[in-house]
Design an enzyme around this catalytic site. Structure first.
Site, PDB file in Angstrom:
ATOM      1  N   GLY A   4       0.829  -1.196   0.000  1.00  0.00           N
ATOM      2  CA  GLY A   4       0.000   0.000   0.000  1.00  0.00           C
ATOM      3  C   GLY A   4       0.862   1.245   0.000  1.00  0.00           C
TER       4      GLY A   4
ATOM      5  N   GLY B 175       0.452  -5.119   0.705  1.00  0.00           N
ATOM      6  CA  GLY B 175      -0.819  -5.085  -0.013  1.00  0.00           C
ATOM      7  C   GLY B 175      -0.841  -5.940  -1.257  1.00  0.00           C
TER       8      GLY B 175
ATOM      9  CD  GLU C  24       3.334  -6.005   6.040  1.00  0.00           C
ATOM     10  OE1 GLU C  24       2.859  -5.854   4.897  1.00  0.00           O
ATOM     11  OE2 GLU C  24       3.963  -7.030   6.374  1.00  0.00           O
TER      12      GLU C  24
ATOM     13  CG  ASP D  99      -1.958  -4.927   6.895  1.00  0.00           C
ATOM     14  OD1 ASP D  99      -0.865  -5.136   6.317  1.00  0.00           O
ATOM     15  OD2 ASP D  99      -2.680  -3.946   6.600  1.00  0.00           O
TER      16      ASP D  99
END
Length: 367
Positions: A72, A120, A143, A151
């Site tokens: 992301g 992402g 992350e 996530d």
């Protein structure tokens, strides 16, 4: 008949032809990092194609030579946070709903993980019916390096890797290639360049024409798949990984890495050095996250992660990590916990506390 589509100002491109809808994430200079517009555009296309008889199979690709999707756009998220925006959770809400949709989509989705695929990008690919690794695959969930947790469904797909590989990959955030991706059950098949060149033809002329396209993907595996050129590093490390990363805390893991070289040369020292750079709190959060993920349904996983990221936006380590590694690039983040032996259990517990009344969760509609 061929149809060409674009969305998000050209950041998403698609071609619908001979039963196949091929999507290109089109931000090559940003390694195809996802924007909110891209996520919304892709979600809208999937909604339309679900009931479009012309579309039998969907393919995800990344534009350019370097990346499928590097994650992301956290830089944009950081700028929004600095500006005091209060709608930052919307990005994750829309993204997680899309990730869930991909996992549960009835028509087969093929993810061509050619190049860098992280964060992402993994969220898009791991729910696909066929996950293809190539010579250029560089996969990871890094992350924890920026004070977050793995996530986009990492609670689900990392916790379902063999043994404790998912805990190792989630805590350390290292990059793996095709052989290790297949070994860790994060890719289904490796395609060498000559087979990759034949993929579109086979999808159009075999899979899309089959009475049951999802089942026809097995023919792609049989006819195009091959053994990766490099076996990877995880098989040799597996015994030590399972022994060490099955321990109950990041501090115990660090102590075990100091204990011996396990016959693996520099690996324990390098792994320990990597963990020393991570947010101590987020290492403990990630370990608990993956433990809970093993016992949760897919919908529960995404609802849990949304609550976790809401807390991460408040806690401080996430934005401090983005600042230190991606914005100011001083590589000197000041984490909330000063060391693995100073993690506050109350801080860890915050990430798993319920934030919404029953039925009011933003992802309550996930079944």
């Amino acid at each position: 008949m061929e149809e060409r589509l674009e969305a998000a100002g050209g950041e998403l491109l698609a071609i619908v032809r001979n039963g196949v809808a091929t999507v290109a994430l089109n931000r090559p200079t940003a390694l195809n990092a996802l924007t909110l517009g891209m996520i919304r555009g892709l979600a809208a296309w999937l909604e339309a194609w679900a009931v479009d008889d012309r579309v039998k199979v969907i393919v995800f690709r990344g534009a350019g030579e370097k990346a499928f999707c590097a994650g992301g756009d956290v830089r944009a998220l950081y700028e929004g946070w600095k500006a005091g925006r209060t709608d930052l959770l919307e990005f994750f809400t829309v993204e997680y709903a899309l990730n869930y949709r991909i996992h549960t989509y009835l028509k087969p989705i093929v993810a061509v993980m050619d190049g860098i695929i992280m964060g992402g990008g993994m969220g898009l690919a791991q729910g696909a019916a066929l996950r293809i690794a190539t010579d250029k695959t560089k996969m990871g969930m890094p992350e924890t390096t920026i004070g977050l947790f793995p996530d986009v469904g990492g609670s689900w797909f990392l916790s379902r890797t063999p043994g404790h590989l998912g805990t190792y990959l989630g805590l350390v955030g290292n990059t793996i290639r095709a052989g290790d991706a297949i070994y860790a059950n994060l890719a289904d098949i490796y395609l060498p360049p000559e087979s990759l060149a034949r993929l579109d033809d086979m999808l159009e002329n075999v899979v899309a024409k089959a009475p049951y396209p999802r089942g026809a993907l097995d023919e792609v595996k049989t006819k195009l798949g091959a053994e990766p050129k490099e076996a990877g590093e995880l098989p040799a490390q597996r015994k030590a990984i399972d022994m060490i990363f099955g321990l109950p805390s990041p501090a115990a893991i660090a102590a075990a890495l100091k204990d011996t070289d396990y016959g693996l040369g520099e690996w324990p020292g390098k792994t320990l050095a990597a963990l020393a750079k991570r947010s101590p709190t987020m290492l403990a959060v990630t370990q608990e996250q993956l433990h809970r993920g093993r016992q949760s349904t897919l919908a529960e996983v995404f609802r849990m992660e949304l609550g976790m990221v809401a807390t991460a936006l408040e806690y401080g380590d996430f934005m401090e990590g983005v600042r230190a590694l991606l914005v100011d690039k001083d590589n000197a983040p000041k984490w909330q916990a000063p060391g693995l032996d100073r993690i506050a259990q109350a801080d860890v517990d915050r990430f798993f506390a319920s934030r919404w009344p029953v039925g009011a969760h933003p992802l309550a509609n996930l079944k």
